[in-house]
Enzyme design. Structure first.
Site, PDB file in Angstrom:
ATOM      1  N   THR A  14       0.870  -1.195   0.000  1.00 11.14           N
ATOM      2  CA  THR A  14       0.000   0.000   0.000  1.00 11.14           C
ATOM      3  C   THR A  14       0.896   1.231   0.000  1.00 11.14           C
ATOM      4  OG1 THR A  14      -0.040  -0.191   2.421  1.00 11.14           O
ATOM      5  CG2 THR A  14      -1.955  -1.051   1.210  1.00 11.14           C
ATOM      6  N   LYS A  71      -2.745   2.111  13.568  1.00  7.14           N
ATOM      7  CA  LYS A  71      -1.515   1.690  12.872  1.00  7.14           C
ATOM      8  C   LYS A  71      -0.782   2.889  12.269  1.00  7.14           C
ATOM      9  CE  LYS A  71       1.675  -0.384  10.632  1.00  7.14           C
ATOM     10  NZ  LYS A  71       2.845  -0.987  11.289  1.00  7.14           N
ATOM     11  N   CYS A 116       8.035   1.642   6.523  1.00  2.50           N
ATOM     12  CA  CYS A 116       6.867   2.033   7.334  1.00  2.50           C
ATOM     13  C   CYS A 116       6.837   3.533   7.635  1.00  2.50           C
ATOM     14  CB  CYS A 116       6.903   1.324   8.682  1.00  2.50           C
ATOM     15  SG  CYS A 116       6.852  -0.418   8.622  1.00  2.50           S
ATOM     16  N   ARG A 154      15.258   0.013   1.467  1.00  4.84           N
ATOM     17  CA  ARG A 154      14.060   0.751   1.041  1.00  4.84           C
ATOM     18  C   ARG A 154      14.014   2.142   1.662  1.00  4.84           C
ATOM     19  NH1 ARG A 154       9.589  -3.626   2.256  1.00  4.84           N
ATOM     20  NH2 ARG A 154      11.075  -4.115   3.927  1.00  4.84           N
TER      21      ARG A 154
HETATM   22  N1  SAJ Z   1      15.452   6.395  13.256  1.00  3.54           N
HETATM   23  C1  SAJ Z   1      16.059   7.581  13.690  1.00  3.54           C
HETATM   24  N2  SAJ Z   1      16.020   7.878  15.017  1.00  3.54           N
HETATM   25  C2  SAJ Z   1      15.401   7.069  15.922  1.00  3.54           C
HETATM   26  C3  SAJ Z   1      14.786   5.880  15.457  1.00  3.54           C
HETATM   27  C4  SAJ Z   1      14.833   5.549  14.119  1.00  3.54           C
HETATM   28  O1  SAJ Z   1      16.625   8.347  12.903  1.00  3.54           O
HETATM   29  O2  SAJ Z   1      15.428   7.390  17.114  1.00  3.54           O
HETATM   30  C5  SAJ Z   1      15.481   6.081  11.824  1.00  3.54           C
HETATM   31  C6  SAJ Z   1      16.196   4.769  11.532  1.00  3.54           C
HETATM   32  O3  SAJ Z   1      17.566   4.987  11.319  1.00  3.54           O
HETATM   33  C7  SAJ Z   1      15.496   4.300  10.253  1.00  3.54           C
HETATM   34  C8  SAJ Z   1      14.077   4.848  10.399  1.00  3.54           C
HETATM   35  O4  SAJ Z   1      14.141   5.871  11.391  1.00  3.54           O
HETATM   36  O5  SAJ Z   1      16.095   4.866   9.109  1.00  3.54           O
HETATM   37  C9  SAJ Z   1      13.042   3.793  10.820  1.00  3.54           C
HETATM   38  O6  SAJ Z   1      13.593   3.140  11.931  1.00  3.54           O
HETATM   39  P1  SAJ Z   1      12.644   2.161  12.860  1.00  3.54           P
HETATM   40  O7  SAJ Z   1      13.468   1.771  14.040  1.00  3.54           O
HETATM   41  O8  SAJ Z   1      11.349   2.805  13.100  1.00  3.54           O
HETATM   42  O9  SAJ Z   1      12.501   0.820  11.987  1.00  3.54           O
HETATM   43  P2  SAJ Z   1      11.319   0.366  11.037  1.00  3.54           P
HETATM   44  O10 SAJ Z   1      11.162   1.290   9.900  1.00  3.54           O
HETATM   45  O11 SAJ Z   1      11.537  -1.065  10.741  1.00  3.54           O
HETATM   46  O12 SAJ Z   1      10.018   0.544  11.946  1.00  3.54           O
HETATM   47  C10 SAJ Z   1       9.293  -0.572  12.374  1.00  3.54           C
HETATM   48  C11 SAJ Z   1       7.933  -0.051  12.613  1.00  3.54           C
HETATM   49  N3  SAJ Z   1       7.111  -1.191  12.975  1.00  3.54           N
HETATM   50  C12 SAJ Z   1       5.951  -1.346  12.315  1.00  3.54           C
HETATM   51  O13 SAJ Z   1       5.561  -0.597  11.443  1.00  3.54           O
HETATM   52  C13 SAJ Z   1       5.179  -2.510  12.720  1.00  3.54           C
HETATM   53  C14 SAJ Z   1       7.928   0.934  13.764  1.00  3.54           C
HETATM   54  O14 SAJ Z   1       6.576   1.266  14.091  1.00  3.54           O
HETATM   55  C15 SAJ Z   1       8.548   0.347  14.976  1.00  3.54           C
HETATM   56  O15 SAJ Z   1       8.602   1.327  16.005  1.00  3.54           O
HETATM   57  C16 SAJ Z   1       9.946  -0.137  14.648  1.00  3.54           C
HETATM   58  O16 SAJ Z   1       9.851  -1.089  13.567  1.00  3.54           O
HETATM   59  C17 SAJ Z   1      10.497  -0.854  15.852  1.00  3.54           C
HETATM   60  O17 SAJ Z   1      11.441  -0.307  16.423  1.00  3.54           O
HETATM   61  O18 SAJ Z   1       9.952  -1.911  16.186  1.00  3.54           O
END
Ligand code: SAJ
Length: 441
Positions: A93, A214, A268, A338
């Site tokens: 999506t 979500k 996400c 991604r």
């Molecule tokens: N990031 C930052 N600063 C932070 C945390 C993350 O710059 O403090 C950046 C990361 O480097 C990355 C991006 O944000 O580029 C996303 O990081 P993420 O830790 O949120 O990882 P994702 O994208 O895999 O997020 C998923 C999401 N889970 C779902 O959608 C079910 C998110 O909601 C969760 O919080 C995260 O996993 C998790 O930590 O579980």
């Protein structure tokens, strides 16, 4: 049927959500048909191999077991839906890169194909993350458009996934889930289904609420990250270390300041805020969430400015110089690229006339020797905190770099370690640090 594992389940969309979902459902005893438009995915998964990049603990074993026990078959056509008691939609999506509006084409096409194949009473569950209002407006509309009646021919629920690359199966089993149900019967059936493989809580609500939860949980994280990034920009101006500020802020009760960096990538966080915003009557009314997206999307350009400033302080011409970009995945110790901020950084550096060489131990295309990428470069830019980088000795970088510059977008190093190796050190959110020997000149 659902309670007694006797159910036959069709999983539509074999990506980051559908593949572990199909494996898990087969593992708990259901007969599963995986459907995808990509014949390569169908072939790989049908042979018990995961097509996903990156390490997913336990997934290959589950897939092989499911296939050997003949509990998981795969195909590209929707005929498998005819015998299904449950159909789970896990299609992409996305949002349009330019307009940031939801692209519902995959979801609508899948809903239409299901509606055309439905031959018996069936529970339809949407696992995809959708803009609030979409499940009713698209999925229910396509089913009812074929004369199917909710509560008679089908039941409908929205149970948005909560997976994370590297922890797909763990999250799928452990995370609590929100089950949005179109009516009471749909809720009862969906709970019976998810109880088979979810250890977390199952919170039943309506479909719109489930879609809002979500998209809001990810928009919330994006806003938190944007706050950290905006603080980083201010701290650079004021000559203060943002990570010291963060540590002390988080000592205050109920504070959880996130970590600034080179941008926000993944499948996400960059997308879900836009799905949420799209449900509002006007985008302009969602100023905080859209501004947070703008702040986070501007971080790669900010890192490019820090690189150009580092180069301008040395005798090399900025235009024509070379930057070694360390880390191309969007997340540490992952190969998932991604929406990678490093991709945006490379474009920004090219605009400034700075050539780039890329290294990432988890991305096959860039997993060559790190020394070859850094050797002779004018700056080393760390965009991802892969373990391999945190173990690097700054003195080793100093021997390889043509001009001694390090820009650190992910807190890979301690400033003292880098400047004592004779390198300038510019971290996102902190003042420039240079070797003491440079101060006398
Ligand atoms: N990031 C930052 N600063 C932070 C945390 C993350 O710059 O403090 C950046 C990361 O480097 C990355 C991006 O944000 O580029 C996303 O990081 P993420 O830790 O949120 O990882 P994702 O994208 O895999 O997020 C998923 C999401 N889970 C779902 O959608 C079910 C998110 O909601 C969760 O919080 C995260 O996993 C998790 O930590 O579980």
């Amino acid at each position: 049927m659902i309670r007694a594992h006797g159910a036959t389940i069709a999983v539509v969309g074999l990506g980051y959500v559908g593949t572990p979902l199909a494996a898990l459902l087969a593992n708990v005893g259901f007969n599963v048909s995986g459907i995808d438009k990509d014949p390569h995915k169908v072939r790989d998964i049908g042979n018990g191999h995961s097509p996903l990049i990156g390490i997913e603990p336990g997934l290959s074993e589950l897939l092989q077991q499911a296939v050997s026990q003949r509990r998981l078959q795969t195909g590209t056509d929707f005929s498998a839906c005819e015998a299904a008691d449950v159909i789970m939609l896990a299609v992409d999506t996305p949002i349009d890169g330019k307009t940031k509006l939801p692209d519902e084409s995959s979801l609508r096409r899948a809903a239409r194909d299901i509606a055309g194949s439905l031959r018996r009473e069936c529970l339809v569950v949407v696992e995809s993350t959708t803009s609030p209002g979409t499940v009713h407006r698209v999925v229910r509309q396509e089913l009812e458009g074929r004369g199917k009646r909710l509560g008679t021919d089908f039941w409908l629920a929205s149970c948005p996934e909560r997976v994370m690359p590297g922890r797909l199966l763990a999250n799928m089993r452990a995370c609590s889930r929100v089950i949005g149900a179109a009516d009471d019967a749909s809720g009862v059936l969906a709970v019976a289904l998810y109880r088979h493989f979810v250890d977390g809580e199952l919170d039943v609500t309506d479909i719109m609420t489930a879609e809002l939860v979500k998209t809001a949980e990810n928009a919330y994280r994006d806003v938190q990250i944007a706050f950290a990034n905006e603080m980083a920009l201010l701290c650079e101006e004021l000559g203060v270390d943002v990570m010291r500020v963060r540590d002390l802020v988080n000592k205050s009760p109920y504070r959880q300041m996130h970590i600034p960096g080179g941008g926000v990538g993944g499948h996400c966080i960059p997308k879900d805020p836009w799905l949420l915003v799209a449900s509002a009557s006007s985008r302009e009314s969602m100023r905080l969430i859209t501004t947070a997206r703008e702040i986070n999307d501007a971080m790669p350009a900010h890192v490019a400015d820090l690189v150009a400033a580092a180069l301008a302080r040395t005798e090399v011409e900025v235009r024509g110089s070379t930057a070694a970009v360390l880390g191309y995945a969007y997340l540490e110790n992952s190969g998932d690229t991604r929406n990678s901020p490093s991709q945006a950084l490379c474009s920004e550096l090219a605009v400034r006339g700075i050539r780039t060489r890329i290294h990432d131990p988890f991305v096959a295309e860039y997993a060559g020797p790190l020394d070859d990428v850094v050797d002779g470069a004018d700056v080393a830019v760390f965009m991802v905190r892969h373990e391999a980088y945190a173990e690097l000795q700054p003195s080793h970088l100093a021997r390889l770099l043509r001009t001694p510059n390090v820009v650190d977008a992910r807190g890979v190093f301690r400033a003292e370690d880098v400047i004592s190796a004779g390198l300038s050190y510019q971290a996102v959110g902190a003042p420039l640090r240079t070797p003491r020997a440079w101060e006398s000149t």
